[in-house]
Motif scaffolding. Structure first.
Motif, PDB file in Angstrom:
ATOM      1  N   ARG A 157      71.889 -48.681 101.773  1.00  0.00           N
ATOM      2  CA  ARG A 157      73.143 -48.936 101.063  1.00  0.00           C
ATOM      3  C   ARG A 157      73.243 -48.007  99.865  1.00  0.00           C
ATOM      4  N   TRP A 158      74.495 -47.785  99.447  1.00  0.00           N
ATOM      5  CA  TRP A 158      74.829 -46.878  98.352  1.00  0.00           C
ATOM      6  C   TRP A 158      75.605 -47.658  97.293  1.00  0.00           C
ATOM      7  N   LEU A 159      75.209 -47.497  96.031  1.00  0.00           N
ATOM      8  CA  LEU A 159      75.913 -48.169  94.937  1.00  0.00           C
ATOM      9  C   LEU A 159      76.411 -47.128  93.940  1.00  0.00           C
ATOM     10  N   ARG A 198      64.353 -51.528 103.752  1.00  0.00           N
ATOM     11  CA  ARG A 198      65.665 -51.341 103.135  1.00  0.00           C
ATOM     12  C   ARG A 198      65.559 -50.341 101.991  1.00  0.00           C
ATOM     13  N   ARG A 199      66.618 -49.566 101.821  1.00  0.00           N
ATOM     14  CA  ARG A 199      66.701 -48.568 100.748  1.00  0.00           C
ATOM     15  C   ARG A 199      68.076 -48.697 100.104  1.00  0.00           C
ATOM     16  N   THR A 210      70.797 -39.356 106.411  1.00  0.00           N
ATOM     17  CA  THR A 210      70.584 -40.799 106.497  1.00  0.00           C
ATOM     18  C   THR A 210      70.915 -41.388 107.864  1.00  0.00           C
ATOM     19  N   ASP A 211      71.870 -40.849 108.597  1.00  0.00           N
ATOM     20  CA  ASP A 211      72.209 -41.430 109.911  1.00  0.00           C
ATOM     21  C   ASP A 211      70.984 -41.585 110.815  1.00  0.00           C
ATOM     22  N   LEU A 231      75.580 -55.556  95.629  1.00  0.00           N
ATOM     23  CA  LEU A 231      76.775 -54.817  95.228  1.00  0.00           C
ATOM     24  C   LEU A 231      77.008 -53.552  96.042  1.00  0.00           C
ATOM     25  N   ALA A 232      75.984 -53.074  96.695  1.00  0.00           N
ATOM     26  CA  ALA A 232      76.032 -51.757  97.348  1.00  0.00           C
ATOM     27  C   ALA A 232      76.793 -51.789  98.667  1.00  0.00           C
ATOM     28  N   VAL A 233      77.207 -50.605  99.070  1.00  0.00           N
ATOM     29  CA  VAL A 233      78.003 -50.403 100.283  1.00  0.00           C
ATOM     30  C   VAL A 233      77.074 -49.964 101.409  1.00  0.00           C
ATOM     31  N   PRO A 234      77.152 -50.623 102.586  1.00  0.00           N
ATOM     32  CA  PRO A 234      76.327 -50.178 103.717  1.00  0.00           C
ATOM     33  C   PRO A 234      76.603 -48.702 104.052  1.00  0.00           C
TER      34      PRO A 234
END
Length: 171
Positions: A98-100, A67-68, A87-88, A161-164
């Protein structure tokens, strides 16, 4: 000294990576090509030409969860747009990303540097110069239980909290 790949290949359960900068290694030829409009290079998705994809596929096939999480300023930098673009294929290889948005990270206790956490037992911190290039002393290893716990807790707080990746929209 073991390489990052050596450490990843020695994982049995998990490898997590927290990135907190808005730019890295701007000298990377792939980034330069992307800045010049190259957006559909077949090498981006080819594990033979992009060894990271093969490594992730191998780890996931062995049962290692990879995971990153990336904490990013918004609007995002050009470098973050480049990372998002790459990233795809990484997600297709099995890495969860995920991106926060940085605004949502203000209440989190975070280590001062990006890190990899291996099997919740050891950590490699990465040190970068102000321009995003690797510093001369670019890696720092520790298996200190307190530091490992700090990094594990920080990563999980960010992850929650991060967005997939598939749902994160660049701003």
């Amino acid at each position: 000294m073991p390489t990052l790949e050596d450490r990843l290949r020695s994982c049995n359960r998990s490898a997590v990576h927290l990135e907190m900068r808005d730019g890295y290694m701007r000298s990377d030829p792939r980034y330069a090509a992307w800045q010049n409009g190259v957006r559909s290079d077949p090498a981006e998705s080819d594990p033979k030409r992009r060894p990271w994809l093969r490594l992730i596929s191998d780890l996931v096939a062995q049962g290692v969860e990879v995971r990153r999480a990336r904490i990013v300023s918004e609007p995002v930098s050009d470098y973050i747009r480049f990372e998002h673009h790459l990233t795809d294929p990484t997600v297709q290889a099995g890495e969860q990303v995920r991106w926060l948005p940085r605004r949502r990270a203000s209440a989190l206790a975070l280590p001062g540097n990006d890190f990899w956490l291996f099997d919740h037992s050891s950590v490699i911190f990465h040190h970068f110069a102000g321009d995003g290039e690797l510093a001369p002393d670019d890696e720092e290893f520790t298996d200190d239980p307190g530091v490992v716990k700090l990094c594990a807790d920080a990563f999980e707080a960010v992850w929650a909290l991060a967005v997939p990746h598939e749902d994160y929209r660049l701003t």
